[in-house]
Write an enzyme that holds these catalytic residues in place. Sequence first.
Site, PDB file in Angstrom:
ATOM      1  N   SER A   1      27.455  30.146   9.133  1.00 61.79           N
ATOM      2  CA  SER A   1      26.784  31.382   8.719  1.00 61.79           C
ATOM      3  C   SER A   1      25.995  31.103   7.455  1.00 61.79           C
ATOM      4  O   SER A   1      26.567  30.896   6.379  1.00 61.79           O
ATOM      5  CB  SER A   1      27.831  32.476   8.470  1.00 61.79           C
ATOM      6  OG  SER A   1      27.278  33.500   7.672  1.00 61.79           O
TER       7      SER A   1
ATOM      8  N   CYS B   1      16.303  39.212   3.833  1.00 61.92           N
ATOM      9  CA  CYS B   1      16.550  40.617   4.160  1.00 61.92           C
ATOM     10  C   CYS B   1      17.358  41.328   3.082  1.00 61.92           C
ATOM     11  O   CYS B   1      17.967  40.694   2.216  1.00 61.92           O
ATOM     12  CB  CYS B   1      17.256  40.711   5.515  1.00 61.92           C
ATOM     13  SG  CYS B   1      18.989  40.285   5.425  1.00 61.92           S
TER      14      CYS B   1
ATOM     15  N   CYS C   1      17.750  40.879  15.479  1.00 67.22           N
ATOM     16  CA  CYS C   1      17.678  41.832  14.373  1.00 67.22           C
ATOM     17  C   CYS C   1      16.206  42.233  14.145  1.00 67.22           C
ATOM     18  O   CYS C   1      15.323  41.368  14.090  1.00 67.22           O
ATOM     19  CB  CYS C   1      18.243  41.213  13.096  1.00 67.22           C
ATOM     20  SG  CYS C   1      18.058  42.325  11.681  1.00 67.22           S
TER      21      CYS C   1
ATOM     22  N   GLU D   1      17.512  30.812  13.935  1.00 62.76           N
ATOM     23  CA  GLU D   1      16.466  31.775  13.539  1.00 62.76           C
ATOM     24  C   GLU D   1      15.144  31.052  13.284  1.00 62.76           C
ATOM     25  O   GLU D   1      14.071  31.509  13.698  1.00 62.76           O
ATOM     26  CB  GLU D   1      16.897  32.547  12.281  1.00 62.76           C
ATOM     27  CG  GLU D   1      15.861  33.587  11.889  1.00 62.76           C
ATOM     28  CD  GLU D   1      16.118  34.208  10.534  1.00 62.76           C
ATOM     29  OE1 GLU D   1      17.277  34.486  10.196  1.00 62.76           O
ATOM     30  OE2 GLU D   1      15.129  34.401   9.782  1.00 62.76           O
TER      31      GLU D   1
ATOM     32  N   SER E   1      28.021  38.756   8.678  1.00 61.72           N
ATOM     33  CA  SER E   1      28.527  38.775  10.058  1.00 61.72           C
ATOM     34  C   SER E   1      30.046  38.906  10.114  1.00 61.72           C
ATOM     35  O   SER E   1      30.659  38.625  11.140  1.00 61.72           O
ATOM     36  CB  SER E   1      28.088  37.483  10.769  1.00 61.72           C
ATOM     37  OG  SER E   1      28.374  36.356   9.967  1.00 61.72           O
TER      38      SER E   1
ATOM     39  N   ASN F   1      24.098  32.966   5.490  1.00 57.55           N
ATOM     40  CA  ASN F   1      24.226  33.847   4.318  1.00 57.55           C
ATOM     41  C   ASN F   1      25.600  33.733   3.670  1.00 57.55           C
ATOM     42  O   ASN F   1      25.738  33.909   2.467  1.00 57.55           O
ATOM     43  CB  ASN F   1      23.842  35.287   4.683  1.00 57.55           C
ATOM     44  CG  ASN F   1      24.935  36.024   5.396  1.00 57.55           C
ATOM     45  OD1 ASN F   1      25.793  36.607   4.772  1.00 57.55           O
ATOM     46  ND2 ASN F   1      24.929  35.977   6.722  1.00 57.55           N
TER      47      ASN F   1
ATOM     48  N   HIS G   1      18.428  25.637  12.285  1.00 55.45           N
ATOM     49  CA  HIS G   1      18.993  26.986  12.387  1.00 55.45           C
ATOM     50  C   HIS G   1      18.272  27.743  13.500  1.00 55.45           C
ATOM     51  O   HIS G   1      17.053  27.661  13.628  1.00 55.45           O
ATOM     52  CB  HIS G   1      18.858  27.725  11.053  1.00 55.45           C
ATOM     53  CG  HIS G   1      19.666  28.996  11.014  1.00 55.45           C
ATOM     54  ND1 HIS G   1      19.240  30.151  11.625  1.00 55.45           N
ATOM     55  CD2 HIS G   1      20.869  29.275  10.461  1.00 55.45           C
ATOM     56  CE1 HIS G   1      20.154  31.101  11.443  1.00 55.45           C
ATOM     57  NE2 HIS G   1      21.155  30.595  10.742  1.00 55.45           N
TER      58      HIS G   1
END
Length: 332
Positions: free
Chosen positions: A243, A215, A117, A147, A288, A245, A145
């Site tokens: 996930s 974000c 992203c 990321e 997602s 978020n 994680h």
Amino acid sequence: MSAPVPLELGITRSPGTSTPGKRVLLAEPRGYCAGVDRAVETVEKTLEKHGAPVYVRKEIVHNRHVVETLAEQGVVFVDETDEVPEGSVLVFSAHGVSPAVHDAAATRNLHTIDATCPLVTKVHQEAKRFARDDFDILLIGHEGHEEVEGTAGEAPDHVQLVDGPDAVDAVTVRDPSKVIWLSQTTLSVDETMTTVQRLREKFPQLQDPPSDDICYATQNRQVAVKAMAPECDLVIVVGSRNSSNSVRLVEVALGAGAKASYLVDYAREVDPAWLEGVETIGITSGASVPEILVRGVIDLLDEYGFHTVQSVTTANETLVFALPRELRDARH
Ligand code: SF4
């Protein structure tokens, strides 16, 4: 069962056949963000262009349904580049990868397509820039994680992970006048601010990131849930357990006053016992999550007498990211 619920913004289905008092509040925005949309389309277009098998490192996005659907179409998900046959096509997931992973792919002569992203890439750039200026970078995020591993890998000698407010006590830096915090993109805004506050008490000269790292999609989904949660006896969040978020949306719902909140991948995971004595149910979904899964939950609740559906709209999202360069001609 009643007719399908229209999901346009602000639409409310007439309560004609509703059981009195029973209603659904539908958070808007919810579901797919621009980064997930781009990542999933990147894999689909790569399949069209190169044919199966296409390899993807890690889950392209953290959603079971998306991953299983792509696997049926010929995508092979791997944990690491050394599982990919030399010369194959490999897509990097939306969560981003470290330079070491790019290097490993290059040594295997893999044809890589990067679905990271752009908002994650932005955090990578910040990490590189502040490492160049020799800052200690305090990266707020969840240990393990993907990321966080990718971002930290941009500057492993300068980044240390801070996994929530309780981790602040253990943080030490070389020079308290050269410290900056950055964060994972999908955290709880409120919890992150608590962590930053504690870091600032310890390091008063702590610098803020040049722009928000959490974000727009994560923030918007949390704002929408906060708006509806105080009215809800139950908030159902559609999303997968890995996930970030989506899990945060459950926490935010409970923190904002929902009496109960659960995470489900599919409608079939909704326990009828959750619905007993409940009048108002909020529904949202992680960034997602395809809308078809939300629709499944709405249809299920309809069977239990929740025929009235009202949107709770706190923002309208219009952001779209361009596909990776080599696939741009493929987007219609
Ligand atoms: S949640 Fe945010 S950072 Fe993650 S893919 Fe979506 S837009 Fe990008």
